[in-house]
Write an enzyme that holds these catalytic residues in place. Structure first.
Site, PDB file in Angstrom:
ATOM      1  CB  THR A  12       5.758  -6.325   6.354  1.00 57.14           C
ATOM      2  OG1 THR A  12       5.987  -5.102   7.047  1.00 57.14           O
ATOM      3  CG2 THR A  12       6.200  -7.486   7.228  1.00 57.14           C
ATOM      4  N   GLY A  38       2.173  10.108   1.726  1.00 58.18           N
ATOM      5  CA  GLY A  38       2.033  10.229   3.167  1.00 58.18           C
ATOM      6  C   GLY A  38       0.937   9.286   3.611  1.00 58.18           C
ATOM      7  CG  LEU A  65      -1.826   1.234   1.394  1.00 59.06           C
ATOM      8  CD1 LEU A  65      -2.778   1.406   0.212  1.00 59.06           C
ATOM      9  CD2 LEU A  65      -2.604   1.138   2.715  1.00 59.06           C
ATOM     10  CD  GLU A  91       1.788   4.758  -4.192  1.00 53.16           C
ATOM     11  OE1 GLU A  91       1.085   3.969  -4.847  1.00 53.16           O
ATOM     12  OE2 GLU A  91       1.849   5.988  -4.435  1.00 53.16           O
ATOM     13  N   PRO A  92       6.749   5.564  -1.881  1.00 57.82           N
ATOM     14  CG  PRO A  92       8.505   4.880  -3.262  1.00 57.82           C
ATOM     15  CD  PRO A  92       7.030   4.728  -3.067  1.00 57.82           C
ATOM     16  CB  THR A 120       2.227   8.800  12.243  1.00 56.19           C
ATOM     17  OG1 THR A 120       1.207   9.743  11.860  1.00 56.19           O
ATOM     18  CG2 THR A 120       3.110   8.497  11.046  1.00 56.19           C
ATOM     19  CB  SER A 121       1.378   8.909  17.421  1.00 58.51           C
ATOM     20  OG  SER A 121       1.825   7.670  17.932  1.00 58.51           O
ATOM     21  CD  GLU A 147       0.139  -1.697  10.160  1.00 61.48           C
ATOM     22  OE1 GLU A 147      -1.009  -1.499   9.708  1.00 61.48           O
ATOM     23  OE2 GLU A 147       0.950  -2.477   9.642  1.00 61.48           O
TER      24      GLU A 147
END
Length: 380
Positions: free
Chosen positions: A158, A131, A125, A127-128, A364-365, A362
């Site tokens: 992963t 965001g 999902l 990508e470089p 960010t905070s 997964e």
């Protein structure tokens, strides 16, 4: 209200603990040092029914629940986040969308072998250049004779270096709408796809890849669900997985706390255990309270999944608290160890590096806080 785990839940926990202690623990040091996960663990997980723990028996799973899924994650993470992360990317992100939205043929061809551990899955999902705005992803899928051709790149995927197939999210239309994003099942190796294995500071035993795609052909029967516009499936999968990775974080926090407690009992300063000094005792007390709070929030989230009432804000709260707890507890564990905390013979440095991944991965905070604030009626 019932805050007790069932006998079945405790049996799952006992099974995973015994597996870790008798078989997996001896593999961890080499897997961390070499950054190579032994493929055979997938077959072992499949043999024990651990890959399909939250899927119905009629679909080839173990017929348990999300609470059981979180127990497996917690116990694997207590031993090694590298093993747990690979398990998670395979047993949830890599195959949950196929179970949820795939055709009967796709379930038979990909989902069932993955439950047995004979095929390894991943989910491509991020990508470089992307965001957290999934709708803005750049990977394109264009119509071709008999299927589609994928062009683009994916980063931090992963299991990519060891996967037998990947779920790849791609744009099928230019507009930034949910209907413009679909999932494709790509069997590996695939012509036009190159996978570069990445070296990491955290979760080293789990293999992660950078993917380049140039005219990767995907036949029509590998379009997930035989339909376009499966963006909602991605969102639902991510929400549930946030509860799951919160259980991963809980396992890491417990491991760091137990290591720090053991060290505080054994380490003597001026003929006194360091845990008997108030400064250290207070640290351990606070760590214990944080873990207990995170534990019941995680399993409340799992219960909400089982009740089919999980919403994105609840998932965000669970993930935010558990991941930040793992970072805070593992940092304090290093401090309690003093100089020993940065020595590789002690686990707390590794746990802290691994825990830091989950305040980024997964979602960010900061993204979790955005979701929670949105639920409160605010917009940024």
């Amino acid at each position: 209200m019932d805050f007790a785990f069932s006998e079945q839940h405790e049996a799952v926990r006992d099974t995973v603990r015994r597996l870790c202690q008798s078989e997996h623990q001896q593999l961890v040091a080499a897997a961390e040092e070499n950054e190579v996960l032994p493929r055979e663990v997938f077959a072992r997980w499949g043999e024990l029914g651990l890959l399909g723990v939250r899927y119905p028996e009629e679909d080839g799973g173990s017929g348990l629940d999300k609470i059981s899924d979180c127990i497996v994650r917690e116990e694997l993470s207590y031993m090694s986040q590298g093993f747990a992360s690979s398990w998670s990317a395979h047993s949830h992100l890599g195959i949950w969308p196929i179970w949820k939205a795939g055709t009967a043929q796709q379930r038979q061809r990909f989902f069932r072998p993955a439950l047995q551990g004979t095929k390894i899955a991943g989910f491509a999902l991020s990508e470089p250049d992307g965001g957290s705005n999934i709708r803005a992803l750049r990977t394109r899928a264009e119509r071709a004779a008999g299927g589609w051709r994928l062009r683009g790149s994916k980063l931090y995927i992963t299991n990519a270096p060891i996967a037998d197939f990947l779920l790849v999210a791609a744009r099928t239309a230019p507009e930034l709408s949910s209907n413009a994003i679909s999932l494709f099942i790509v069997e590996l190796p695939a012509g036009g796809m190159t996978i570069e294995k990445l070296r990491k500071e955290g979760i080293r035993a789990s293999e992660t890849g950078l993917i380049h795609m140039e005219d990767v052909f995907v036949p029509d029967d590998c379009v997930l669900g035989d339909r376009l516009g499966t963006y909602p499936v991605i969102l639902e999968s991510l929400s549930e997985n946030r509860v799951g990775v919160a259980a991963n974080a809980l396992g890491m926090a417990r491991a760091a706390f137990d290591a720090a407690t053991a060290y505080a009992r054994d380490r003597l300063v001026a003929n006194k255990r360091i845990g008997d000094y108030q400064a250290i005792g207070h640290k351990l007390a606070e760590m214990s309270a944080q873990i207990e709070a995170a534990k019941w929030l995680v399993y409340y989230g799992a219960w909400r999944v089982d009740q089919n009432t999980l919403d994105s804000a609840t998932a965000a709260r669970v993930k935010l608290i558990a991941s930040e707890t793992a970072v805070a507890v593992s940092e304090q564990a290093i401090r309690i160890h003093g100089g020993a905390g940065i020595m590789r013979e002690y686990p707390v440095g590794r746990i802290h590096r691994d825990a830091l991944v989950y305040v980024i991965g997964e979602g960010t905070s900061e993204i979790q806080k955005n979701l929670i604030a949105r639920d409160l009626g605010f917009r940024f």
